[in-house]
Design a protein around this motif. Structure first.
Motif, PDB file in Angstrom:
ATOM      1  N   CYS A 489      -2.934   1.024  11.732  1.00  0.00           N
ATOM      2  CA  CYS A 489      -1.611   1.174  11.143  1.00  0.00           C
ATOM      3  C   CYS A 489      -0.686   0.151  11.791  1.00  0.00           C
ATOM      4  N   HIS A 490      -0.523  -0.999  11.145  1.00  0.00           N
ATOM      5  CA  HIS A 490       0.220  -2.092  11.741  1.00  0.00           C
ATOM      6  C   HIS A 490       1.674  -1.742  12.005  1.00  0.00           C
ATOM      7  N   SER A 491       2.199  -0.839  11.209  1.00  0.00           N
ATOM      8  CA  SER A 491       3.611  -0.525  11.405  1.00  0.00           C
ATOM      9  C   SER A 491       3.849   0.228  12.693  1.00  0.00           C
ATOM     10  N   GLN A 492       2.782   0.655  13.368  1.00  0.00           N
ATOM     11  CA  GLN A 492       2.943   1.323  14.655  1.00  0.00           C
ATOM     12  C   GLN A 492       2.686   0.377  15.822  1.00  0.00           C
TER      13      GLN A 492
ATOM     14  N   GLY B  18       5.750  -3.266   7.581  1.00  0.00           N
ATOM     15  CA  GLY B  18       6.098  -2.076   8.360  1.00  0.00           C
ATOM     16  C   GLY B  18       7.577  -1.790   8.264  1.00  0.00           C
ATOM     17  N   ARG B  21       9.091   1.813   7.216  1.00  0.00           N
ATOM     18  CA  ARG B  21       9.377   2.830   8.213  1.00  0.00           C
ATOM     19  C   ARG B  21      10.761   2.589   8.767  1.00  0.00           C
ATOM     20  N   HIS B 266       0.173  -1.787   3.472  1.00  0.00           N
ATOM     21  CA  HIS B 266       0.351  -0.398   3.895  1.00  0.00           C
ATOM     22  C   HIS B 266       1.835  -0.065   3.867  1.00  0.00           C
ATOM     23  N   PRO B 268       3.676   2.927   4.801  1.00  0.00           N
ATOM     24  CA  PRO B 268       3.553   4.286   5.324  1.00  0.00           C
ATOM     25  C   PRO B 268       4.787   5.124   5.038  1.00  0.00           C
TER      26      PRO B 268
END
Lengths: 1016, 301
Positions: A489-492, B18, B21, B266, B268
């Motif tokens: 999960c790249h956003s993390q 990302g 988020r 992605h 999320p």
């Protein structure tokens, strides 16, 4: 009359059980079964088959359920006359190998003739006895070859099998066409009949609906995707799911749903219909209040349901009933157990006989397992309801404790309407603004490791983290690519580019400072986690009773690996890194880190409190951080290996080596620097630098000694000491030093000024050499009563010790000893108890057999042979001191070192046979001429006892040393080959031997060993 | 190098997408929407087929966790039962809890016994509704009335818990205007027809821009299994390199498409949104526990 009354009372109790507890649980099951069968019928066009014998009663119960609730019964339902034995017969023609394999398994304890008798019992063959071969004593494992033979009996059995297979084939067609799915309904539990039929009739779509599904190690689970356990599908009792308690008492259901009539062993054709001979008996089955009161009670409950009882209400009542049933099954009272004394289960698979659910000690069976059932432990082992047997055979409080412990139950287990504990304590607090955990990964030019680390973090079951990857001066584009190529999960992921190399600890600080979180952990790029690491660690620190803990560690696994030329990382082997880690003690940490960074989750507030990592240290910065942190609070331990500490200790250990492998020189350089800094900053330990100095110094000494012992021990094949076993307490390390360190640590942390002053006086005495000072400190500490029970060394096998010496457990239970280890230290050792060690097999077993010139460490017993004149070499805790024993007559000796130090070695010799003489020879290497003092006394007399005459058999100079002479010692001036013979005035089996150098001014023994010859 | 003259460390989030988020934690402003749209289009550059997940991507969910939504659906179903059927079938005592219980059982049954294709199994709303109808009407006399009524209740609650993702809608429009093809792929127990109805309700006109919608309830194979992607390539006659897929589920919307050679983005669900759902789920689990139900085995966000 009395017996009848007892039976009636028992029947009434069982009826109440059926009506009030099992009934609601069965109603819940029937609701689910009903919806399942209707779904199979309507959506899959399946045929529902109630499998005999339990299916008879399931259908009765379902009928009662549907009648009460005004529901139509499943349309296609029909009785299926089958059993495991019948299924074997039925598929024999189609899959002979499968059928015979099952028959062999089920008749494993029977002979071939017994098998044939059972097989033909219900057949038309009347004169089995004339066919029986009384000389054939083969077991049923020979069935396949028997069935291929041409003996008359074999022919008859084959004929029977052929006929039954043909009948079964037609029976199956009569039940349903081949393309119609079948749903077998039975109590359970492994779906064996379903499995047999699925193998024999692969063209059919066969499902099974069972009360529950569970199996054992050898269960055939190939067809389990189609084997539905309605109440549960698990192999072990789960206290959070009360219905799984049935695993401990499945007979409650089996017995209740077992109708009158024998198991189906053959099919017959009657009037064009294929059925079984006992079909009428089975069809006539009705619950009788005296004969099967439990089922009678169940039916009473079902009949009491009303049309308005909704599925949810039935399910809620069932949940309540299961809680009560679970308590009854797992924690029965003696009365509840006694109420089940008359219940028995018929042997299956065609065998006659029955076994009782519980064994009554007063009315023991006289055959079979008589021997095993003579003890309570034996009866529990044999019982079909183990918690019930425990309740029968043990005092109520003991029985409850045993059962609670066995199933891991809490004190409020199965309380009515109790919320599951973790739900009840769940908090719905405010949403944290930031991720709870910051995972810090330092990396530099190791993209292959980085990818693995990214995946390790991404695979965590706990997801509320930010993964801060800090590139410490390496190629940032490689890092970006490694991250991008990873399916995480790249956003993390937060990337920190240090631009230039700033060092490991500085990199950590930068990453931590650029994140916000409640917890922090350093996940090096070459280490990994098990998937539940964060879940477990965060869960630990979230506990209210752990709120004062600054951090938590898990145990770790040492992973030995190698980087291949292709870049692939090949793991060679794994082993526990620190299996004995159950607590983080200051005194242990003073010797060295007992855990790697990958294992340690800490609070950010703790990090801030100690000012972060020391960026000046290129290595050992984590050790320094840990010790500084420990000055402010505790670090908890999760005793489970959830972190993996990877080492490139195979192949090229330099290029990708850890700092502990590749950076050994730097570690050696910085270890004293780190220690000294901690000592100087030891104000945290009550402002007493001397104490901290002593602690750190003893830690260094202990660590050196440990390395020396390991080095020496590794030369001895029989030792089997695991390399890398953590910490003190290895086989050759005495408990005395281990306990002394703890005493000192307690003194330091509790600011015991008197003890610290005494220690300080010794340590600052410049007239003594360092080693002697250390020895005296150990001695002084050993004599000090401890406030707390000593923590056992990692290798001390407490369970083995308690098992061998129940008096130790009794002493702990009665409060006379704080722990089994304390008992061993204070009493057990003096009484000659074996010291059990996890590091080697011998101590636990007590006996080792050795090849010629065997060696033995303390705590072991060795039989001495008259055949071999080779000495038995005794290794004392001092690696430079060895003692040889040879006997001329059979004997055995147990060696217990009682004291050792740089200048003294003392040990007790316990002989299996009395000895009168002892001859000892001390040999020292050339060039070392220090006098050796020797004393031998019969046990347990004191040194003042004059029972010993020492006669010199060779010329020796007896020189009196003032101090030693006062103790009645004989001083020897050794030279190679000199011997001393000691004669005791009476025979003895215990001898105390003391060897010492002069107290002052002498170095400790070096390469000296003592050769002794013992004879009657 | 002089320690004082060393350049400062540079901190950056790794993955350009990302942002979601970050953005949604700050709120859905028009500025954020257009930035997100542009980033999606940038990711899709060079691709001829743009694919989106539906739930929590094209249509964004509220903070109601799935388990609570199931209970809401059950309440709606109970509320919509006509009086004559209640009387005829003796349903006066039936509550939303009964309907919820049967729904969960039906889910389990479907996933346990459903038809398997290439090792995959998927539940279908039709099966759930049939089971609930059978519980209400064991004799099957009023199935034709009950099932549509139950379906309408399901879709009504679903629609109320969704709103369209404007950034994705804008990206679709722009991509189509540039000649690209747009498809939707959903791992869901709703069939394509039901999903289409929801989209039509919430984002009218969108389906006109979408060439095709795949639902695992129809196909059985799914994104999560990875088995649907080659099927889509074959149907559309395009190679893997032509596709880019966007969605919120890491395994099904990111990892599996990339394994199959697709590009993937992605998107999320924002961390705060997940946290809010978890908070509500916890309250739901506690409330159910008070009623004597331990729902932890199936209750999810």
């Amino acid at each position: 009359m009395g017996k009848d009354l007892a039976m009636t009372e028992r029947a009434e109790a069982q009826q109440r059980l059926g009506r009030d507890l099992l009934g609601p649980a069965v109603a819940g099951y029937l609701g689910k079964l009903y919806r399942l069968t209707r779904a199979f019928e309507e959506e899959r066009g399946a045929k529902v088959l109630y499998v005999t014998r339990a299916g008879i009663r399931i259908e009765q119960a379902l009928n009662a359920y549907c009648t009460a609730l005004d529901l139509p019964m499943p349309k296609t339902g029909e009785t299926f006359y089958v059993s495991r034995l019948m299924a074997c017969k039925g598929i024999w023609a189609r899959d002979r190998e499968r059928a015979e394999k099952m028959m062999v398994e089920m008749f494993a304890r029977s002979s071939l003739m017994q098998f044939c008798e059972v097989f033909l019992r219900a057949s038309d063959v009347e004169d089995f006895e004339s066919l029986r071969d009384h000389n054939d004593e083969r077991g049923s494992a020979h069935l396949p070859e028997f069935l291929c033979s041409d003996t008359p009996l074999a022919q008859v059995v084959r004929q029977h099998l052929t006929e039954q297979s043909a009948l079964f084939e037609r029976y199956m067609v009569s039940l349903a066409p081949a393309d119609q799915p079948l749903l077998l309904v039975d109590t359970g539990w492994q779906g064996t009949i379903q499995c047999l039929l699925s193998d024999g009739f692969p063209e059919r779509d066969i499902w099974g609906a069972y009360f529950a599904r569970f199996g054992g190690e050898t269960t055939d689970r190939r067809h389990w995707p189609k084997t539905i356990g309605i109440e549960f599908e698990t192999d072990t009792v789960d206290p959070s799911r009360p219905e799984t308690s049935l695993l401990e008492h499945r007979h409650l259901v089996e017995h209740s749903f077992e109708p009158m009539g024998d198991s189906v062993e053959r099919l017959v054709e009657v009037g064009g219909r294929i059925t079984c001979p006992q079909a009428d008996v089975l069809a006539a089955d009705r619950a009788d209040p005296l004969r099967d009161p439990i089922f009678y009670g169940v039916m009473e409950h079902l009949q009491s349901l009303t049309r308005g009882t909704t599925p949810a209400r039935i399910a809620a009542s069932a949940a309540e009933a299961w809680r009560a049933l679970a308590r009854l099954i797992l924690l029965p009272t003696p009365e509840e157990a006694r109420a089940a004394l008359d219940i028995q289960r018929d042997f299956d698979f065609g065998q006659t006989g029955a076994s009782k659910l519980l064994l009554d000690a007063e009315n023991m069976p006289t055959t079979g397992f008589q021997k095993d059932a003579q003890t309570a432990k034996g009866r529990v082992k044999l019982s079909l309801w183990k918690p019930g047997q425990v309740a029968l055979d043990y005092a109520p409080q003991v029985a409850r404790s045993m059962n609670v412990k066995r199933f891991g139950l809490g004190s409020d287990a199965f309380a009515p309407r109790a919320l599951p504990r973790d739900i009840a304590t769940a908090t719905a607090g405010p949403v944290p603004a930031q991720p709870r955990v910051a995972v810090i990964t330092r990396t530099m030019d190791r993209p292959n490791f980085l990818r693995r680390a990214l995946e390790s973090v991404s695979a965590q079951s706990f997801k509320d983290y930010v993964h801060v990857v800090v590139c410490d001066g390496g190629d940032i584009n490689e890092v970006r690519k490694a991250i991008w190529d990873s399916d995480v999960c790249h956003s993390q992921v937060l990337l920190v580019d240090n631009v230039v190399n700033r060092g490991m600890e500085a990199a950590s600080n930068i990453a931590i400072d650029n994140s916000e979180s409640e917890f922090v952990i350093i996940h090096d790029d070459d280490d990994t986690w098990e998937p539940d690491f964060l879940q477990a660690a965060v869960g630990f620190l979230d506990r209210p009773d752990k709120s004062a803990h600054l951090g938590v560690v898990t145990q770790s696994t040492h992973v030995s690996e190698e980087v291949l030329p292709t870049g692939e990382i090949q793991v060679h082997r794994t082993r526990p890194f620190n299996p004995g880690l159950t607590g983080v003690h200051v005194f242990q940490m003073a010797m060295g880190n007992t855990f790697p960074p990958i294992a340690f989750l800490f609070r950010r507030t703790a990090y801030d409190m100690v000012g972060g990592f020391n960026a000046d240290y290129p290595v050992l910065g984590d050790w320094d951080f840990n010790l500084r942190l420990l000055q402010h609070g505790e670090i908890g331990v999760i005793p489970k290996a959830l972190s993996n500490y990877h080492h490139r200790d195979v192949g090229d250990t330099q290029t990708f080596g850890n700092s502990v492998i590749a950076g050994r020189d730097t570690h050696g350089e910085y270890a004293p620097i780190v220690r000294n800094a901690l000592i100087r900053g030891g104000a945290g330990f009550g402002g007493d630098n001397t104490a901290m100095s002593t602690l750190m110094g003893m830690g260094l000494h202990f660590d050196s000694l440990l390395k020396e012992v390991r080095r020496a021990a590794s030369k001895t094949p029989a030792q089997g000491v695991a390399n890398g076993a953590v910490g003190p307490g290895d086989t050759a390390m005495t408990d005395a030093l281990w306990c002394a360190l703890q005493t000192l640590s307690d003194a330091v942390t509790s600011k015991d000024k008197r003890m610290l002053s005494r220690v300080s006086q010794v340590m600052t005495n410049q007239n003594l050499d360092r080693a002697t000072r250390m020895a005296l400190v150990v001695e002084a500490l050993g004599e000090t009563p401890t406030k707390n029970a000593p923590v056992p060394p990692p290798d001390f096998d407490t369970a083995a010790y308690v098992s061998s010496y129940p008096e130790a457990a009794a002493a702990v239970e009665s409060g006379k000893s704080a722990s089994p280890y304390e008992y061993f230290r204070k009493l057990g050792h003096a009484r000659g108890h074996m010291r059990p060690s996890r590091n080697g097999p011998a101590s636990v077993a007590g006996m080792r057999l050795y090849s010629p010139a065997p060696t033995l460490t303390h705590g072991g017993v060795v039989p001495l042979s008259t055949v071999s004149q080779d000495p038995v070499r005794v290794l004392t805790p001092r690696p430079d001191f060895e003692f040889d024993i040879v006997t001329q007559e059979p004997n055995g000796v147990m060696v217990h070192p009682t004291r050792f130090g740089p200048s003294v070695v003392a040990f007790d010799l316990n002989f299996a046979q009395p000895v009168r003489w002892m001859s000892c020879r001390l040999e020292v290497p050339d060039g070392r001429a220090e006098p050796i003092a020797f004393a031998a006394r019969i046990y347990p007399q004191t040194f003042a006892d004059k029972d010993v005459d020492i006669r010199m058999k060779s010329a020796m100079t007896l020189a009196n040393n003032q101090l030693l002479g006062a103790l009645g010692w004989t001083q020897l001036t050794p030279a190679s080959g000199r011997a001393v013979t000691v004669e005791f005035k009476r025979q003895t089996m215990k001898i105390k031997v003391v060897l010492a150098t002069r107290v002052s001014g002498m170095p400790h023994f070096a390469q000296a060993y003592f050769r002794g010859v013992m004879f009657h | 190098m002089d320690m004082d003259n060393r350049p400062d460390p540079v901190v950056e989030p790794v993955y350009p997408l990302g942002f979601r988020r970050h953005f949604e934690d700050q709120g859905n402003t028009p500025h954020n929407t257009s930035e997100m749209r542009d980033l999606i289009l940038k990711q899709a550059r060079g691709r001829s087929v743009m694919s989106f997940d539906v739930f929590d991507t094209l249509l964004l969910r509220t903070d109601v966790p799935e388990a609570e939504r199931f209970l809401e659906i059950s309440h709606e179903m109970r509320a919509r039962l006509p009086e004559d059927l209640i009387a005829e079938l003796g349903l006066a005592e039936i509550t939303a809890q009964d309907i919820l219980m049967v729904r969960i059982e039906a889910f389990r049954f479907t996933y346990r016994t459903g038809r398997r294709i290439e090792g995959c199994v998927e539940g279908a709303l039709d099966d759930l509704l049939a089971q609930i109808a059978r519980m209400l009407d064991p004799g099957g006399r009023f199935t034709d009335r009950l099932v549509p009524l139950l379906r309408a209740a399901e879709l009504a609650v679903e629609a109320a818990s969704l709103h369209p993702n404007q950034a994705v809608l804008q990206a679709i429009e722009a991509f189509r205007n540039n000649g690209g093809r747009v498809i939707l792929i959903s791992d869901m127990y709703m069939r394509g027809g039901d999903i289409r109805a929801l989209i039509d309700m919430l984002a009218p006109g969108t389906m006109a821009q979408v060439e095709r919608l795949w639902s695992s309830a129809d196909e059985i194979v799914s994104k999560r299994s990875g088995k649907i992607f080659s099927r889509i390539e074959a149907e559309l006659g395009e190679p893997a390199e032509a596709f880019v897929h966007f969605g919120d589920a890491l395994p099904g919307d990111f990892v599996r498409p990339r394994e199959c050679g697709w590009a993937a983005g992605h998107l999320p669900v924002p961390r705060k949104a997940i946290a809010r759902r978890k908070e509500r789920l916890q309250r739901f689990v506690l409330a159910q526990a008070e009623l004597g139900w331990d729902v932890r085995s199936w209750a999810k966000i």
